[in-house]
Design an enzyme around this catalytic site. Structure first.
Site, PDB file in Angstrom:
ATOM      1  N   ARG A   1       0.837  -1.209   0.000  1.00 42.12           N
ATOM      2  CA  ARG A   1       0.000   0.000   0.000  1.00 42.12           C
ATOM      3  C   ARG A   1       0.876   1.264   0.000  1.00 42.12           C
ATOM      4  O   ARG A   1       0.584   2.236   0.696  1.00 42.12           O
ATOM      5  CB  ARG A   1      -0.922   0.017   1.235  1.00 42.12           C
TER       6      ARG A   1
ATOM      7  N   SER B   1     -10.610  -0.756   3.471  1.00 40.93           N
ATOM      8  CA  SER B   1      -9.842  -0.899   4.716  1.00 40.93           C
ATOM      9  C   SER B   1      -9.473   0.485   5.216  1.00 40.93           C
ATOM     10  O   SER B   1      -8.860   1.263   4.490  1.00 40.93           O
ATOM     11  CB  SER B   1      -8.538  -1.657   4.463  1.00 40.93           C
TER      12      SER B   1
ATOM     13  N   GLU C   1      -4.999   3.742   6.498  1.00 45.55           N
ATOM     14  CA  GLU C   1      -4.650   3.460   5.113  1.00 45.55           C
ATOM     15  C   GLU C   1      -5.294   4.507   4.201  1.00 45.55           C
ATOM     16  O   GLU C   1      -4.764   4.845   3.158  1.00 45.55           O
ATOM     17  CB  GLU C   1      -5.161   2.054   4.758  1.00 45.55           C
TER      18      GLU C   1
END
Ligand code: EPU
Length: 338
Positions: A162, A237, A333
Site C-alpha cells: 500500500r 480498509s 490506510e
C-alpha cells in the site's frame, strides 16, 4: 472548462461525507488538465479521482479538479502478452471486466476494488494475493508545477505494501494520467493461494478455474464481507495491516497463538488489523452515524450523516485501544483530508 461553485462532494467520495468544494471542475482531457493547472485565478487546487480511499474532514476551499479522463488502448501484443494503456478516469472494476471479456489475465484477483485506475498506483492497490505492481509496466503523470508529462517505470514507482513513490517523495507533485499494464493472453498465472478463494472455488465445485472464475470468486467474497459504498458509505480498509519484525512477532505469537499472519519477508510479518480490532470488541459497534462494519472490522462505515471528524474520532479511539491492548500501533490506510 466549466468551473462550478459550492458543489457537494457527497457523491464524489465513497464515504459519503457531505463536504463542499468551493470551486469544482470536471477534467476530461490532458489538455484541460494542463489549462486548469495554469489558472492563476484559482491558486489552490485539489485533485480528486474516484474518491474511494479518502476521508474528507472539512469543506475544500480550493478548485477541485475531478480527473475524469477516459480511454484505453492496446499498445502492443504478441501471442502471449498484451501491453494495455488505460487513462486515469476509467473505473477500475469496469476495466478489469473489460480485460476478462478479452481474456487478458493478471488483474482478476483485484476485481471489484472501488475507485479509478489513475490512483491505483499511488497506494499499489492489492487484494487476495495480488498487487497492482505485479502487472504494472509504467504510468504517465503530469508534473503539477510545470505541466510536463513524465513516464514512470516500475522501478521509479518504488512500490511497497500500500505504498509508492507517489505517497512519499512524489507526494503532491504529480497527477497520474494513464497506466500501462502487461497482461497475459494465454497460460494465465492463476493465483488461488488466498484461502478464501480456494474455499469459494471448492464450494462451487470448480477444479480448473479460468480467470473469470477467479474474478467471480473474488466478487462473491468481497460482497459477502465488504459493504457496497452505494449502500453504506466506507473507504475500504481504513487501516493498514501492521508489519512486525520477526522478534516483535515472536513475542506477539507467544501470547496470541490463534492470530492469523502473513509472511512479508524473512524478517517481517504482517498481522490482520481486522483481527486486532475485533478482539478489542469494536466489530459491528456504532457511535452515532460512525461505525465499525459488522463483517470486517478493518472497515469504518458512515450510516448516513457522519462527519469526517466523527469518523476520525472513532479511528483514534480504535488506534488507542488496540495499542493499549496489544502494544501495536495501527495506522490509517485512507488518505485523510484535513
Ligand atoms: N479478520 C478478523 N476479523 C475481522 C476482519 C478480519 O479476524 O473483522 C481476520 C480474518 O479472519 C482473516 C484475516 O483477518 O484471517 C484477514 O482478513 P481479510 O482476508 O478480510 O483481509 P484483510 O487483511 O483484513 C486485506 C486488504 C483488503 C483486501 C483483503 C484481501 C489491507 C489494509 N486490506 O484485508 O483490501 O481486500 O486483504 O486481500 O491490506 C482495501 O485496501 O481497502 C481492502 C479492502
Amino acid at each position: 472548462m466549466r468551473i462550478e461553485k459550492n458543489i457537494s462532494l457527497k457523491k464524489h467520495n465513497t464515504f459519503g461525507i457531505d463536504a463542499k468544494a468551493k470551486f469544482f471542475c470536471e477534467i476530461t482531457s490532458i489538455n484541460e488538465l494542463k489549462n486548469a493547472l495554469r489558472r492563476n485565478d484559482y491558486p489552490d487546487k485539489f485533485i480528486l479521482s474516484g474518491g474511494s480511499n479518502m476521508l474528507i474532514t472539512k469543506d475544500i476551499e480550493a478548485l477541485v479538479l475531478y480527473i475524469n479522463i477516459k480511454g484505453k488502448e492496446i499498445l502492443e501484443e504478441d501471442d502471449d502478452h498484451v501491453y494495455f494503456k488505460i487513462m486515469a478516469g476509467e473505473v477500475w472494476h469496469d476495466m478489469v471486466l473489460w480485460c476478462l471479456d478479452h481474456d487478458f489475465g493478471g488483474l482478476e484477483n483485484m476485481s471489484l476494488i472501488p475507485g479509478y485506475t489513475g490512483t491505483a498506483p499511488i497506494q499499489n492497490i492489492g487484494a487476495y494475493g495480488v498487487e497492482l505492481k505485479d502487472s504494472f509496466v509504467s504510468c504517465e503523470a503530469m508534473n503539477i508545477a510545470d505541466q510536463s508529462i513524465r513516464s514512470f517505470s516500475k522501478d521509479d514507482c518504488n512500490f511497497g505494501y500500500r505504498d509508492s513513490y507517489f505517497k512519499n517523495e512524489g507526494k503532491g507533485k504529480y497527477i497520474i494520467t494513464s497506466v500501462t499494464f502487461k497482461l497475459t493472453k494465454r497460460n494465465h498465472k492463476l493465483n488461488t493461494s488466498y484461502g478464501a478463494i480456494e474455499d469459494e472455488l471448492e464450494r462451487k465445485g470448480i477444479k480448473s478455474p479460468t480467470i473469470k472464475d477467479i474474478s467471480n470468486a473474488v466478487v462473491a467474497i468481497r460482497q459477502s464481507k465488504l459493504p457496497d459504498p452505494k449502500e453504506l458509505g466506507n473507504g475500504g480498509s481504513f487501516f493498514k495491516n501492521p508489519v512486525l519484525s520477526k522478534s516483535e512477532f515472536d513475542l506477539f505469537r507467544a501470547k496470541y497463538p490463534e492470530a492469523k499472519y502473513f509472511k512479508v519477508s524473512d524478517d517481517e510479518l504482517k498481522i490482520p488489523a481486522g483481527w486486532l480490532i475485533e478482539e478489542c470488541g469494536f466489530k459491528g459497534k456504532r457511535f452515532g452515524d460512525a461505525g465499525v462494519h459488522k463483517d470486517q472490522a478493518l472497515v469504518l462505515v458512515n450510516y448516513g450523516n457522519a462527519t469526517g471528524a466523527e469518523i476520525i474520532d472513532l479511528a483514534q479511539k480504535i488506534i488507542e485501544i488496540v495499542f493499549n491492548t496489544f502494544g501495536i500501533k495501527i495506522a490509517p490506510e485512507v488518505n485523510i483530508i484535513k
